[in-house]
Design an enzyme around this catalytic site. Sequence first.
Site, PDB file in Angstrom:
ATOM      1  N   GLY A  89     -12.162   2.630  42.654  1.00 20.41           N
ATOM      2  CA  GLY A  89     -11.003   1.859  42.218  1.00 20.41           C
ATOM      3  C   GLY A  89     -11.328   0.997  41.014  1.00 20.41           C
ATOM      4  N   ASP A  90     -10.273   0.431  40.406  1.00 22.17           N
ATOM      5  CA  ASP A  90     -10.412  -0.465  39.253  1.00 22.17           C
ATOM      6  C   ASP A  90     -11.082   0.193  38.056  1.00 22.17           C
ATOM      7  OD1 ASP A  90      -9.305  -2.461  40.879  1.00 22.17           O
ATOM      8  OD2 ASP A  90     -11.267  -3.038  41.641  1.00 22.17           O
ATOM      9  N   LYS A 122      -7.023   2.559  35.637  1.00 27.67           N
ATOM     10  CA  LYS A 122      -5.889   3.491  35.785  1.00 27.67           C
ATOM     11  C   LYS A 122      -4.620   2.943  35.150  1.00 27.67           C
ATOM     12  CE  LYS A 122      -6.476   3.314  40.230  1.00 27.67           C
ATOM     13  NZ  LYS A 122      -7.766   2.593  40.311  1.00 27.67           N
ATOM     14  N   GLY A 169      -4.253  -3.138  42.170  1.00 32.70           N
ATOM     15  CA  GLY A 169      -4.031  -4.141  41.131  1.00 32.70           C
ATOM     16  C   GLY A 169      -4.287  -3.464  39.804  1.00 32.70           C
ATOM     17  N   HIS A 170      -3.229  -3.202  39.045  1.00 31.70           N
ATOM     18  CA  HIS A 170      -3.351  -2.456  37.794  1.00 31.70           C
ATOM     19  C   HIS A 170      -2.976  -3.381  36.635  1.00 31.70           C
ATOM     20  CE1 HIS A 170      -2.726   1.539  40.188  1.00 31.70           C
ATOM     21  NE2 HIS A 170      -3.781   0.871  40.565  1.00 31.70           N
ATOM     22  N   GLN A 177      -6.306   2.994  43.987  1.00 36.34           N
ATOM     23  CA  GLN A 177      -7.664   3.050  44.533  1.00 36.34           C
ATOM     24  C   GLN A 177      -8.497   4.119  43.792  1.00 36.34           C
ATOM     25  OE1 GLN A 177      -4.951   2.959  47.312  1.00 36.34           O
ATOM     26  NE2 GLN A 177      -5.086   0.872  46.584  1.00 36.34           N
ATOM     27  N   ARG A 231     -11.649 -11.284  44.064  1.00 33.68           N
ATOM     28  CA  ARG A 231     -13.051 -11.199  44.492  1.00 33.68           C
ATOM     29  C   ARG A 231     -13.934 -10.658  43.370  1.00 33.68           C
ATOM     30  NH1 ARG A 231     -12.679  -7.603  49.762  1.00 33.68           N
ATOM     31  NH2 ARG A 231     -11.075  -6.630  48.486  1.00 33.68           N
ATOM     32  N   SER A 269     -11.566   4.898  26.378  1.00 39.59           N
ATOM     33  CA  SER A 269     -10.943   3.588  26.249  1.00 39.59           C
ATOM     34  C   SER A 269     -12.004   2.572  25.863  1.00 39.59           C
ATOM     35  CB  SER A 269     -10.303   3.207  27.580  1.00 39.59           C
ATOM     36  OG  SER A 269      -9.948   1.850  27.594  1.00 39.59           O
ATOM     37  N   SER A 315     -11.203  -0.938  25.027  1.00 42.98           N
ATOM     38  CA  SER A 315     -10.824  -2.351  25.253  1.00 42.98           C
ATOM     39  C   SER A 315      -9.633  -2.355  26.212  1.00 42.98           C
ATOM     40  CB  SER A 315     -10.472  -3.052  23.930  1.00 42.98           C
ATOM     41  OG  SER A 315      -9.075  -3.193  23.785  1.00 42.98           O
TER      42      SER A 315
HETATM   43  P1  GDP Z   1      -7.073  -0.157  37.838  1.00 42.39           P
HETATM   44  O1  GDP Z   1      -6.964  -0.729  39.206  1.00 42.39           O
HETATM   45  O2  GDP Z   1      -7.781   1.152  37.835  1.00 42.39           O
HETATM   46  O3  GDP Z   1      -5.764  -0.093  37.107  1.00 42.39           O
HETATM   47  O4  GDP Z   1      -8.005  -1.154  37.026  1.00 42.39           O
HETATM   48  P2  GDP Z   1      -7.893  -2.770  36.999  1.00 42.39           P
HETATM   49  O5  GDP Z   1      -6.729  -3.143  36.155  1.00 42.39           O
HETATM   50  O6  GDP Z   1      -7.972  -3.321  38.364  1.00 42.39           O
HETATM   51  O7  GDP Z   1      -9.276  -3.131  36.330  1.00 42.39           O
HETATM   52  C1  GDP Z   1      -9.628  -2.656  35.064  1.00 42.39           C
HETATM   53  C2  GDP Z   1      -9.835  -3.872  34.135  1.00 42.39           C
HETATM   54  O8  GDP Z   1     -10.475  -3.447  32.962  1.00 42.39           O
HETATM   55  C3  GDP Z   1      -8.537  -4.497  33.690  1.00 42.39           C
HETATM   56  O9  GDP Z   1      -8.727  -5.882  33.521  1.00 42.39           O
HETATM   57  C4  GDP Z   1      -8.269  -3.836  32.332  1.00 42.39           C
HETATM   58  O10 GDP Z   1      -7.498  -4.644  31.459  1.00 42.39           O
HETATM   59  C5  GDP Z   1      -9.658  -3.658  31.823  1.00 42.39           C
HETATM   60  N1  GDP Z   1      -9.880  -2.494  30.960  1.00 42.39           N
HETATM   61  C6  GDP Z   1      -9.299  -1.259  31.021  1.00 42.39           C
HETATM   62  N2  GDP Z   1      -9.851  -0.438  30.101  1.00 42.39           N
HETATM   63  C7  GDP Z   1     -10.798  -1.153  29.472  1.00 42.39           C
HETATM   64  C8  GDP Z   1     -11.745  -0.860  28.433  1.00 42.39           C
HETATM   65  O11 GDP Z   1     -11.830   0.247  27.922  1.00 42.39           O
HETATM   66  N3  GDP Z   1     -12.581  -1.874  28.046  1.00 42.39           N
HETATM   67  C9  GDP Z   1     -12.540  -3.118  28.604  1.00 42.39           C
HETATM   68  N4  GDP Z   1     -13.373  -4.027  28.172  1.00 42.39           N
HETATM   69  N5  GDP Z   1     -11.658  -3.419  29.577  1.00 42.39           N
HETATM   70  C10 GDP Z   1     -10.815  -2.459  29.997  1.00 42.39           C
HETATM   71  P1  IMO Z   2      -6.829  -0.211  42.529  1.00 41.57           P
HETATM   72  O1  IMO Z   2      -5.604   0.650  42.591  1.00 41.57           O
HETATM   73  C1  IMO Z   2     -10.563  -1.445  44.362  1.00 41.57           C
HETATM   74  C2  IMO Z   2     -10.705  -1.507  48.746  1.00 41.57           C
HETATM   75  C3  IMO Z   2     -10.854  -2.860  49.419  1.00 41.57           C
HETATM   76  C4  IMO Z   2     -11.635  -2.447  50.648  1.00 41.57           C
HETATM   77  C5  IMO Z   2     -11.020  -1.104  51.010  1.00 41.57           C
HETATM   78  C6  IMO Z   2      -9.941  -1.160  52.080  1.00 41.57           C
HETATM   79  O2  IMO Z   2      -6.622  -1.512  41.838  1.00 41.57           O
HETATM   80  O3  IMO Z   2      -7.992   0.563  42.010  1.00 41.57           O
HETATM   81  P2  IMO Z   2      -7.412  -1.959  52.071  1.00 41.57           P
HETATM   82  O4  IMO Z   2      -6.799  -3.289  51.777  1.00 41.57           O
HETATM   83  O5  IMO Z   2      -6.907  -0.855  51.196  1.00 41.57           O
HETATM   84  O6  IMO Z   2      -7.339  -1.590  53.530  1.00 41.57           O
HETATM   85  O7  IMO Z   2      -8.982  -2.152  51.751  1.00 41.57           O
HETATM   86  O8  IMO Z   2     -10.473  -0.597  49.810  1.00 41.57           O
HETATM   87  N1  IMO Z   2      -9.552  -1.386  47.800  1.00 41.57           N
HETATM   88  C7  IMO Z   2      -9.683  -1.376  46.472  1.00 41.57           C
HETATM   89  N2  IMO Z   2     -10.779  -1.541  45.695  1.00 41.57           N
HETATM   90  N3  IMO Z   2      -9.367  -1.178  43.805  1.00 41.57           N
HETATM   91  C8  IMO Z   2      -8.273  -0.993  44.574  1.00 41.57           C
HETATM   92  O9  IMO Z   2      -7.104  -0.608  44.065  1.00 41.57           O
HETATM   93  C9  IMO Z   2      -8.392  -1.121  45.972  1.00 41.57           C
HETATM   94  N4  IMO Z   2      -7.536  -1.025  47.009  1.00 41.57           N
HETATM   95  C10 IMO Z   2      -8.259  -1.172  48.114  1.00 41.57           C
HETATM   96  O10 IMO Z   2     -11.567  -3.762  48.601  1.00 41.57           O
HETATM   97  O11 IMO Z   2     -12.978  -2.211  50.304  1.00 41.57           O
HETATM   98 MG    MG Z   3      -7.394  -2.488  40.230  1.00 39.18          MG
END
Ligand code: GDP
Ligand code: IMO
Ligand code: MG
Length: 431
Positions: free
Chosen positions: A12-13, A16, A40-41, A225, A304, A414, A416
């Site tokens: 995750g994170d 996306k 969280g996107h 995720q 976190r 990507s 930034s």
């Molecule tokens: P998602 O859950 O997959 O949508 O990702 P999140 O938004 O939770 O976490 C990705 C973080 O990295 C966010 O704060 C984005 O703004 C940031 N981000 C995405 N692409 C890039 C990149 O290429 N470089 C940097 N430095 N940050 C990025």
């Molecule tokens: P995005 O879409 C990162 C993790 C939680 C925990 C496990 C189970 O932003 O990538 P839950 O609340 O789903 O039962 O938690 O999954 N988790 C994520 N980790 N990015 C996420 O979403 C997540 N959604 C759930 O931290 O380990």
């Molecule tokens: Mg996220």
Amino acid sequence: MANVVVVGAQWGDEGKGKIVDWLSERADVICRFQGGHNAGHTLVIDGKVYKLHALPSGVVRGGKLSVIGNGVVLDPWHLMKEIATIRAQGVEITPETLMIAENTPLILPIHGELDRAREEAASKGTKIGTTGRGIGPAYEDKVGRRSVRVADLADRATLEARVDRALQHHDPLRKGLGFEPVDRDALLAQLIEIADHILPFAAPVWKVLNEKRKAGKRILFEGAQGALLDIDFGTYPFVTSSNVIAGQAATGVGLGPGAIDYVLGIVKAYTTRVGEGPFPTELEDEDGQRLGERGHEFGTTTGRKRRCGWFDACLVRQTCATSGVNGISLTKLDVLDGFETLKICVGYELDGQRYDYLPTAAEEQARCTPIYEEMPGWSDSTEGARSWVDLPAEAIKYVRRIEELIECPVALLSTSPEREDTILVTDPFAD
Ligand code: GDP
Ligand code: IMO
Ligand code: MG
């Protein structure tokens, strides 16, 4: 390609949200197909930051149809708050631009309470580190056939019957945890109140999407995720409670599997994980600290601190296989700027044996030692690069080596958080 599925290929994170937003320019419809507001996107457009949890990342563009599919579990109170927040940022959200599948199960307040109570009661080794949003208990009720679904909100008698069915299960469970029984009338009143806000968005999504598909519209599926949190293929039991891999995209909205033309895996140039569970390449030293600081690795949903580690090519090769990834979007390459040496995990060692995949048993996963390959880093900045020629030679070599090891080409890069700081190699929507 008409329809593209975006999935996270790590924990995750991966970024996306940014990539879905970028790609949504080329799409007509953007659908969430699993998960809930545990996601969280983050989108950054001309310096303005949008944080989306339940809403598809396509809402921000305007002129597109955003869809919450039946594979999602939906907290209607959270959704209305999120809509208000995003509207306050100047985004228009109406029943013409947002549709919610009528067969979507709801997350009720009792689900969040149960989720958090279980986590608090868990001992070391059994705690999952969930987001506390009630995701697991809501999916349990779905497969247990006792969910209240969006369509149930339309009829008072049905709603009462569905609530009673759910409480038949939950009250004894709550008693065991030392909780009061649910106040049935208060819950019903809450549901009746929220129904007026949710029902205008409710639609037979399967029908609308099948019609869109026939009309040649382009559909973008937004995974939440990452594949290593998948209920079947993730690091069980430290996973989320839904299928997050690409196969779920069709089931999660009501289209056939043939509707998926291209799968884009989102891959961070290093690895992060939030919550408990195995993480072979985790770094608990200065390098890990540096990745976390440079990458601002704090959860969008819970705030976190994310655990950080080297890139794990062995894991990503595996997740590219389980999702049938056609190409990847490599994100956050810029975070690696300035490292003298970079390490890539190419396999594991366990009990004197070499593995080219992560063994299935949790006990074995926890004991796997990564086998590393080292590569020289680069001192020039890649931040904000918008073309290959702006990248240092070592950065290009790192990307090429990743492609080789994961056996999958890079389609996007990507550099930034900003929408436009994206290098297009292969357009996933191109025919
Ligand atoms: P998602 O859950 O997959 O949508 O990702 P999140 O938004 O939770 O976490 C990705 C973080 O990295 C966010 O704060 C984005 O703004 C940031 N981000 C995405 N692409 C890039 C990149 O290429 N470089 C940097 N430095 N940050 C990025
Ligand atoms: P995005 O879409 C990162 C993790 C939680 C925990 C496990 C189970 O932003 O990538 P839950 O609340 O789903 O039962 O938690 O999954 N988790 C994520 N980790 N990015 C996420 O979403 C997540 N959604 C759930 O931290 O380990
Ligand atoms: Mg996220």
